[in-house]
Design a protein around this motif. Structure first.
Motif, PDB file in Angstrom:
ATOM      1  N   THR A  71      28.186  10.085  37.107  1.00 24.61           N
ATOM      2  CA  THR A  71      28.978  10.813  36.118  1.00 24.61           C
ATOM      3  C   THR A  71      28.283  12.111  35.714  1.00 24.61           C
ATOM      4  OG1 THR A  71      29.865   8.732  35.254  1.00 24.61           O
ATOM      5  CG2 THR A  71      30.037  10.673  33.836  1.00 24.61           C
ATOM      6  N   ALA A  72      26.961  12.052  35.535  1.00 25.98           N
ATOM      7  CA  ALA A  72      26.208  13.245  35.158  1.00 25.98           C
ATOM      8  C   ALA A  72      26.289  14.313  36.241  1.00 25.98           C
ATOM      9  CB  ALA A  72      24.747  12.872  34.884  1.00 25.98           C
ATOM     10  N   LEU A  73      26.243  13.891  37.502  1.00 26.79           N
ATOM     11  CA  LEU A  73      26.375  14.862  38.590  1.00 26.79           C
ATOM     12  C   LEU A  73      27.762  15.511  38.594  1.00 26.79           C
ATOM     13  CD1 LEU A  73      24.553  13.071  41.550  1.00 26.79           C
ATOM     14  CD2 LEU A  73      23.703  14.926  40.107  1.00 26.79           C
ATOM     15  N   LEU A  74      28.789  14.730  38.285  1.00 26.80           N
ATOM     16  CA  LEU A  74      30.141  15.290  38.210  1.00 26.80           C
ATOM     17  C   LEU A  74      30.264  16.291  37.061  1.00 26.80           C
ATOM     18  CD1 LEU A  74      32.330  12.120  38.890  1.00 26.80           C
ATOM     19  CD2 LEU A  74      31.917  14.043  40.433  1.00 26.80           C
ATOM     20  N   VAL A  75      29.643  15.964  35.924  1.00 28.80           N
ATOM     21  CA  VAL A  75      29.659  16.884  34.789  1.00 28.80           C
ATOM     22  C   VAL A  75      28.926  18.173  35.139  1.00 28.80           C
ATOM     23  CG1 VAL A  75      28.851  17.215  32.414  1.00 28.80           C
ATOM     24  CG2 VAL A  75      29.870  15.037  33.093  1.00 28.80           C
ATOM     25  N   ASN A  76      27.877  18.043  35.951  1.00 24.08           N
ATOM     26  CA  ASN A  76      27.057  19.211  36.291  1.00 24.08           C
ATOM     27  C   ASN A  76      27.787  20.189  37.222  1.00 24.08           C
ATOM     28  OD1 ASN A  76      24.749  20.825  36.281  1.00 24.08           O
ATOM     29  ND2 ASN A  76      23.905  19.816  38.088  1.00 24.08           N
ATOM     30  N   MET A  77      28.744  19.717  37.971  1.00 23.87           N
ATOM     31  CA  MET A  77      29.422  20.594  38.933  1.00 23.87           C
ATOM     32  C   MET A  77      30.103  21.784  38.258  1.00 23.87           C
ATOM     33  SD  MET A  77      30.910  17.702  41.574  1.00 23.87           S
ATOM     34  CE  MET A  77      31.827  18.906  42.525  1.00 23.87           C
ATOM     35  N   GLY A 160      17.025  21.208  31.507  1.00 24.78           N
ATOM     36  CA  GLY A 160      18.463  21.032  31.320  1.00 24.78           C
ATOM     37  C   GLY A 160      18.995  19.811  32.037  1.00 24.78           C
ATOM     38  N   GLY A 161      18.483  19.553  33.234  1.00 23.96           N
ATOM     39  CA  GLY A 161      18.880  18.358  33.962  1.00 23.96           C
ATOM     40  C   GLY A 161      18.461  17.087  33.255  1.00 23.96           C
ATOM     41  N   PHE A 162      17.227  17.091  32.713  1.00 27.94           N
ATOM     42  CA  PHE A 162      16.769  15.930  31.946  1.00 27.94           C
ATOM     43  C   PHE A 162      17.681  15.676  30.746  1.00 27.94           C
ATOM     44  CE2 PHE A 162      12.101  16.730  33.342  1.00 27.94           C
ATOM     45  CZ  PHE A 162      12.372  16.146  34.564  1.00 27.94           C
ATOM     46  N   ALA A 163      18.021  16.747  30.051  1.00 29.34           N
ATOM     47  CA  ALA A 163      18.867  16.609  28.859  1.00 29.34           C
ATOM     48  C   ALA A 163      20.258  16.109  29.230  1.00 29.34           C
ATOM     49  CB  ALA A 163      18.953  17.954  28.136  1.00 29.34           C
ATOM     50  N   LEU A 164      20.821  16.644  30.302  1.00 26.19           N
ATOM     51  CA  LEU A 164      22.160  16.241  30.714  1.00 26.19           C
ATOM     52  C   LEU A 164      22.187  14.780  31.140  1.00 26.19           C
ATOM     53  CD1 LEU A 164      25.096  16.875  31.377  1.00 26.19           C
ATOM     54  CD2 LEU A 164      24.348  17.735  33.602  1.00 26.19           C
ATOM     55  N   GLY A 165      21.235  14.381  31.973  1.00 23.01           N
ATOM     56  CA  GLY A 165      21.195  12.992  32.421  1.00 23.01           C
ATOM     57  C   GLY A 165      21.017  12.025  31.265  1.00 23.01           C
ATOM     58  N   THR A 166      20.125  12.361  30.325  1.00 22.41           N
ATOM     59  CA  THR A 166      19.889  11.496  29.169  1.00 22.41           C
ATOM     60  C   THR A 166      21.124  11.420  28.284  1.00 22.41           C
ATOM     61  OG1 THR A 166      17.536  12.061  29.183  1.00 22.41           O
ATOM     62  CG2 THR A 166      18.416  11.126  27.159  1.00 22.41           C
ATOM     63  N   ALA A 167      21.759  12.558  28.049  1.00 24.23           N
ATOM     64  CA  ALA A 167      22.925  12.587  27.167  1.00 24.23           C
ATOM     65  C   ALA A 167      24.076  11.751  27.719  1.00 24.23           C
ATOM     66  CB  ALA A 167      23.374  14.035  26.952  1.00 24.23           C
ATOM     67  N   VAL A 168      24.334  11.865  29.006  1.00 21.49           N
ATOM     68  CA  VAL A 168      25.432  11.106  29.599  1.00 21.49           C
ATOM     69  C   VAL A 168      25.170   9.607  29.484  1.00 21.49           C
ATOM     70  CG1 VAL A 168      26.589  10.552  31.775  1.00 21.49           C
ATOM     71  CG2 VAL A 168      26.189  12.938  31.158  1.00 21.49           C
ATOM     72  N   VAL A 169      23.949   9.191  29.773  1.00 20.75           N
ATOM     73  CA  VAL A 169      23.627   7.759  29.708  1.00 20.75           C
ATOM     74  C   VAL A 169      23.785   7.228  28.291  1.00 20.75           C
ATOM     75  CG1 VAL A 169      21.801   6.040  29.981  1.00 20.75           C
ATOM     76  CG2 VAL A 169      22.076   7.839  31.683  1.00 20.75           C
ATOM     77  N   LEU A 170      23.173   7.904  27.326  1.00 16.46           N
ATOM     78  CA  LEU A 170      23.131   7.372  25.964  1.00 16.46           C
ATOM     79  C   LEU A 170      24.453   7.538  25.222  1.00 16.46           C
ATOM     80  CD1 LEU A 170      19.550   8.462  24.818  1.00 16.46           C
ATOM     81  CD2 LEU A 170      20.295   6.308  25.860  1.00 16.46           C
ATOM     82  N   LEU A 171      25.103   8.688  25.365  1.00 12.81           N
ATOM     83  CA  LEU A 171      26.335   8.922  24.612  1.00 12.81           C
ATOM     84  C   LEU A 171      27.484   8.049  25.097  1.00 12.81           C
ATOM     85  CD1 LEU A 171      26.279  12.814  24.170  1.00 12.81           C
ATOM     86  CD2 LEU A 171      25.671  11.048  22.501  1.00 12.81           C
ATOM     87  N   LEU A 172      27.530   7.793  26.394  1.00 17.71           N
ATOM     88  CA  LEU A 172      28.614   6.984  26.938  1.00 17.71           C
ATOM     89  C   LEU A 172      28.257   5.505  27.054  1.00 17.71           C
ATOM     90  CD1 LEU A 172      29.985   9.321  29.774  1.00 17.71           C
ATOM     91  CD2 LEU A 172      30.793   9.066  27.423  1.00 17.71           C
ATOM     92  N   ALA A 173      27.023   5.146  26.719  1.00 25.12           N
ATOM     93  CA  ALA A 173      26.581   3.759  26.855  1.00 25.12           C
ATOM     94  C   ALA A 173      27.425   2.781  26.026  1.00 25.12           C
ATOM     95  CB  ALA A 173      25.100   3.634  26.503  1.00 25.12           C
ATOM     96  N   PRO A 174      27.739   3.073  24.756  1.00 23.79           N
ATOM     97  CA  PRO A 174      28.554   2.108  23.993  1.00 23.79           C
ATOM     98  C   PRO A 174      29.907   1.812  24.654  1.00 23.79           C
ATOM     99  CG  PRO A 174      27.552   3.713  22.509  1.00 23.79           C
ATOM    100  CD  PRO A 174      27.303   4.199  23.912  1.00 23.79           C
TER     101      PRO A 174
END
Length: 221
Positions: A71-77, A160-174
């Motif tokens: 999902t993070a890779l798709l957001v990054n495109m 920026g990649g670290f922030a994006l990957g972390t944000a996608v995992v944590l924000l969408l985790a619930p």
């Protein structure tokens, strides 16, 4: 500061032997991502030996980790196309571009796909297993250093990649746990697929224990 850090880290490549540069290139391209996949499998092995509730939660988190990375890779495109930051070796002279990195000149630099993908896997592993997850995050940090060392990303691309990957995992985790939880619990109860969530000896432990326990009528007698 971004450019100076790039020159300092990439400058190490100019002083290192060729075999070391090739090793860093292979490590960044294949070694660290593979290590993270193996780490997730190791987390899965340990999670299967937990009690039913904890095992289901851990398994759901491990399923979410690669889904979050994708999902993070798709957001990054679209993000990369919007920012449209050229690769550093296209804008700055004197960089030592390693192992075919010039072939990536057609792509943009911000944010780093490798940093995004590996950090998402590392943080996803952390949700399932704290200690092994910290190891995964450390591997993701090493991946980011490799990308700057190779001269294909600025340090801020990696951050920026670290922030994006972390944000996608944590924000969408619930939301992900809410959707994956019932599915994982159904798999755990399945007589054919339950081993995916819990180890066989754990699944069979309770029935065997009940079978060996004396019946109430026998105790009364």
């Amino acid at each position: 500061m971004d450019v100076s850090l790039l020159y300092e880290l990439n400058g190490l490549a100019g002083r290192a032997p060729d075999w070391f540069d090739r090793g860093v290139a292979l490590l960044g391209a294949y070694g660290i991502p593979l290590a993270l996949v193996l780490l997730l499998l190791w987390c899965w092995r340990g999670a299967r030996r937990q009690d039913e509730t904890t095992a289901a939660e851990s398994f759901a988190a491990l399923v979410w980790a690669p889904l979050a990375a994708a999902t993070a890779l798709l957001v990054n495109m679209p993000l990369r196309e919007f920012v449209a930051r050229p690769r550093p070796f296209l804008q700055h002279d004197g960089l030592d571009v390693l192992t075919g990195a010039s072939g990536q000149a057609s792509g943009f630099s911000f944010v780093s796909d490798h940093a995004t993908f590996t950090m998402a896997l590392g943080v996803g592993a952390f949700l399932a297993h704290r200690r092994l997850g910290l190891l995964g995050i450390g591997l993701a940090l090493a991946e980011g250093l490799c990308r700057v060392y190779l001269g294909v990303h600025y340090p801020t691309d990696v951050v920026g990649g670290f922030a994006l990957g972390t944000a996608v995992v944590l924000l969408l985790a619930p939301l992900a746990m809410a959707l994956l939880g019932p599915l994982v619990r159904a798999v755990a109860r399945s007589p054919h697929a339950g081993w995916l969530v819990r180890a066989r000896e754990r699944v069979l432990a309770r029935p065997v224990e009940l079978a060996q326990r004396p019946a109430e009528s026998d105790l009364a007698a």
